[in-house]
Design a protein around this motif. Structure first.
Motif, PDB file in Angstrom:
ATOM      1  N   PHE A   2      11.159  52.163  14.500  1.00 41.69           N
ATOM      2  CA  PHE A   2       9.761  52.543  14.310  1.00 41.69           C
ATOM      3  C   PHE A   2       9.190  53.135  15.590  1.00 41.69           C
ATOM      4  N   ALA A   3       9.599  52.564  16.734  1.00 39.56           N
ATOM      5  CA  ALA A   3       9.135  53.077  18.023  1.00 39.56           C
ATOM      6  C   ALA A   3       9.616  54.509  18.243  1.00 39.56           C
ATOM      7  N   ILE A   6       7.450  56.822  16.232  1.00 39.19           N
ATOM      8  CA  ILE A   6       6.153  57.005  16.896  1.00 39.19           C
ATOM      9  C   ILE A   6       6.286  57.990  18.051  1.00 39.19           C
ATOM     10  N   ASP A   7       7.332  57.836  18.837  1.00 41.62           N
ATOM     11  CA  ASP A   7       7.547  58.739  19.978  1.00 41.62           C
ATOM     12  C   ASP A   7       7.669  60.180  19.513  1.00 41.62           C
ATOM     13  N   GLU A  10       4.283  61.498  18.361  1.00 42.07           N
ATOM     14  CA  GLU A  10       3.384  61.712  19.501  1.00 42.07           C
ATOM     15  C   GLU A  10       3.708  62.998  20.247  1.00 42.07           C
ATOM     16  N   SER A 158      -4.714  55.715  15.681  1.00 44.10           N
ATOM     17  CA  SER A 158      -3.441  55.717  16.396  1.00 44.10           C
ATOM     18  C   SER A 158      -2.348  56.329  15.536  1.00 44.10           C
ATOM     19  N   ILE A 159      -1.329  56.857  16.219  1.00 41.30           N
ATOM     20  CA  ILE A 159      -0.167  57.383  15.515  1.00 41.30           C
ATOM     21  C   ILE A 159       0.502  56.288  14.691  1.00 41.30           C
ATOM     22  N   ALA A 160       0.607  55.096  15.290  1.00 41.23           N
ATOM     23  CA  ALA A 160       1.240  53.978  14.581  1.00 41.23           C
ATOM     24  C   ALA A 160       0.484  53.642  13.300  1.00 41.23           C
ATOM     25  N   ILE A 163       1.106  56.424  10.681  1.00 38.45           N
ATOM     26  CA  ILE A 163       2.459  56.340  10.121  1.00 38.45           C
ATOM     27  C   ILE A 163       2.561  55.158   9.166  1.00 38.45           C
ATOM     28  N   THR A 164       1.959  54.031   9.556  1.00 38.49           N
ATOM     29  CA  THR A 164       1.978  52.848   8.691  1.00 38.49           C
ATOM     30  C   THR A 164       1.309  53.133   7.359  1.00 38.49           C
TER      31      THR A 164
END
Length: 274
Positions: A2-3, A6-7, A10, A158-160, A163-164
């Motif tokens: 998931f990280a 996100i990267d 971003e 936030s991007i997170a 995405i969620t």
């Protein structure tokens, strides 16, 4: 993993990120529609449970991903702080109400005499696809608005979180694709056409996402209103269409439990990942 996602998101334009995210939600609709190749007819209990799950995800996303951030990012205290969310929520519901009255469509498991919107000679299959397309407009818009908030530099967006939300909408799009393709198949369409029209009902999501992202990125002050607008539209869809469809037969308990499960999963995703 998931990280890493996100990267990547971003590193690209938020508008492009919104487009990619809703390509995923469209793809999940296509996966659901593709089950028409595997099964002759879905289990009615399973279908009602999955539709209930859809409603639960949409309601949870409306609050955790949209309304709560809209209130948090608004200035002032008391009624002043909540007014942008209240106004946006009402406008979103009224927007879907207007589309519901104007756009010809037919709810699942209904006869042609129950079709809604302006009068038209369109066939039942077309009206079924348009009904699910109505579901997908606020979903794409919600994802786009969150990514637009990221582009505008709003701390609460936030991007997170975006995405969620896309993951949650993708999960509930799978039963929507199934719910369109099988009625079309039963109406006499070939498997190929049933799949094509089933997945095409979600093509509006990337379009709505890009529009939402661009609008918010250029007009930052509208973000709280836009988030709440998407929430109001989604809640309208759930109450007007999803819930009644799951409560028509003998599987109301299963549909209700599916709703609860969908709400819990989306809440957990949003709090844990967003």
């Amino acid at each position: 993993m998931f990280a890493s996602v996100i990267d990547y998101f971003e590193s690209i334009s938020p508008v492009l990120a919104a487009f990619y995210a809703t390509l995923f939600t469209w793809g999940m609709t296509a996966v659901g529609a593709a089950t028409v190749y595997l099964f002759k007819n879905p289990n009615k209990k399973l279908l009602d449970g999955m539709l209930g799950f859809t409603g639960g995800v949409m309601i949870a996303a409306s609050f955790w991903s949209l309304l709560a951030p809209a209130i948090e990012m608004s200035d002032g205290d008391g009624f002043k702080k909540v007014m942008p969310a209240a106004i946006g929520f009402a406008l979103g519901a009224l927007f879907l109400f207007g589309l519901d009255k104007l756009l010809p469509h037919l709810h699942l498991n209904h006869d042609m005499k129950d079709k809604e919107g302006i009068k038209t000679p369109w066939r039942k299959t077309t009206l079924l696809v348009l009904a699910i397309t109505l579901h997908n407009i606020p979903e794409g818009l919600a994802v786009g608005v969150l990514f637009g908030g990221v582009a505008a530099g709003i701390p609460e967006a936030s991007i997170a979180g975006a995405i969620t939300l896309a993951i949650g909408i993708g999960l509930q799009n799978l039963p929507e694709g199934l719910a369109v393709s099988f009625p079309l198949r039963r109406a006499g369409m070939s498997k190929h056409k049933s799949f094509f029209y089933g997945q095409s009902s979600a093509l509006v999501e990337p379009i709505a996402a890009v529009i939402g992202a661009i609008a918010v990125a250029f007009f930052t002050p509208v973000l709280p209103y836009a988030l709440a607008f998407a929430a109001g539209a989604m809640v309208f869809v759930v109450i007007e269409e999803v819930v009644p469809e799951t409560q028509q037969g003998n599987n109301t308990d299963i549909a209700t439990l599916g709703f609860i499960g969908g709400f819990i999963i989306m809440m957990m995703l949003d709090v844990a990942l967003g």
